[in-house]
Design a protein around this motif. Sequence first.
Motif, PDB file in Angstrom:
ATOM      1  N   THR A 117      -9.032  39.980   4.276  1.00  0.00           N
ATOM      2  CA  THR A 117     -10.221  41.321   4.192  1.00  0.00           C
ATOM      3  C   THR A 117     -10.110  42.325   3.260  1.00  0.00           C
ATOM      4  N   LYS A 118     -11.449  42.836   2.900  1.00  0.00           N
ATOM      5  CA  LYS A 118     -11.208  43.602   1.746  1.00  0.00           C
ATOM      6  C   LYS A 118     -10.433  45.051   2.127  1.00  0.00           C
ATOM      7  N   ASN A 119      -9.988  45.110   3.114  1.00  0.00           N
ATOM      8  CA  ASN A 119      -9.159  46.305   3.590  1.00  0.00           C
ATOM      9  C   ASN A 119      -7.820  46.062   3.105  1.00  0.00           C
ATOM     10  N   ASP A 120      -7.244  44.728   3.344  1.00  0.00           N
ATOM     11  CA  ASP A 120      -5.895  44.388   3.094  1.00  0.00           C
ATOM     12  C   ASP A 120      -6.094  44.178   1.443  1.00  0.00           C
ATOM     13  N   PHE A 151     -14.125  49.339  -3.112  1.00  0.00           N
ATOM     14  CA  PHE A 151     -14.161  48.808  -1.720  1.00  0.00           C
ATOM     15  C   PHE A 151     -14.718  49.720  -0.850  1.00  0.00           C
ATOM     16  N   ASP A 152     -15.246  49.840   0.289  1.00  0.00           N
ATOM     17  CA  ASP A 152     -15.433  50.542   1.320  1.00  0.00           C
ATOM     18  C   ASP A 152     -14.108  50.805   2.215  1.00  0.00           C
ATOM     19  N   LEU A 153     -13.497  51.861   1.913  1.00  0.00           N
ATOM     20  CA  LEU A 153     -12.150  52.267   2.503  1.00  0.00           C
ATOM     21  C   LEU A 153     -12.136  52.724   3.780  1.00  0.00           C
ATOM     22  N   LYS A 154     -11.317  52.373   4.587  1.00  0.00           N
ATOM     23  CA  LYS A 154     -10.947  53.128   5.799  1.00  0.00           C
ATOM     24  C   LYS A 154     -10.281  54.354   5.621  1.00  0.00           C
ATOM     25  N   PRO A 155     -10.318  55.355   6.574  1.00  0.00           N
ATOM     26  CA  PRO A 155      -9.927  56.712   6.311  1.00  0.00           C
ATOM     27  C   PRO A 155      -8.585  56.978   6.028  1.00  0.00           C
ATOM     28  N   THR A 156      -7.882  56.140   6.704  1.00  0.00           N
ATOM     29  CA  THR A 156      -6.321  56.020   6.216  1.00  0.00           C
ATOM     30  C   THR A 156      -5.972  55.834   4.752  1.00  0.00           C
ATOM     31  N   VAL A 157      -6.646  54.618   4.629  1.00  0.00           N
ATOM     32  CA  VAL A 157      -6.446  54.167   3.034  1.00  0.00           C
ATOM     33  C   VAL A 157      -6.999  55.353   2.219  1.00  0.00           C
ATOM     34  N   GLU A 158      -8.163  55.731   2.378  1.00  0.00           N
ATOM     35  CA  GLU A 158      -8.936  56.795   1.736  1.00  0.00           C
ATOM     36  C   GLU A 158      -8.018  58.101   1.358  1.00  0.00           C
TER      37      GLU A 158
END
Length: 173
Positions: A117-120, A151-158
């Motif tokens: 995944t892009k998140n990983d 990347f399109d970041l999730k809120p926690t990663v952001e």
Amino acid sequence: MFTPFTRILLIIGGIAMAIYLYTKSEYIAMAMSLFSALLFIYGYYKYGTVYIAFQELKKGKFDKVEKLVSKIKNPATLSKGQKSYYHFIQGAITANNNEWEKSYTEFSKALNIGLRTKNDTSIVLLNLANIEFERKNFEQAKEFIRKVREFDLKPTVELDVNKLEKEINAVQS
């Protein structure tokens, strides 16, 4: 998905069932039972305990993660996808122990193999940026942050990216 102990029990069960079915002259069912045992053996070598360890890593249970990963005796036999997550997990463990060089190597291997995944992928890049920050290589850390922002970041990663960026800017000011 299964621990080695569970897999071994299922393999023994499959073989025992095959022997029983052989005595009853149920050859097709026996073949199916042996085939299922072979699938568990295949899974043992191709998937290991990576999935379970990754789930525990998400929960932050590093002691359990280390035990699960240590059960993988030959990481070279893992499938490509599992191998990348194996290196991801090893990087997280070594980063948790402040072993920055080894952590950097493991995260780089995970990135080079490719994550699902892009998140990983963004999490690995963020970890690499954090390692460079710890090693006081701020320009390289900023470069990794730039890559993470693609990347399109999730809120926690952001949140973590913003926090690290502020720390870098505070140190450089």
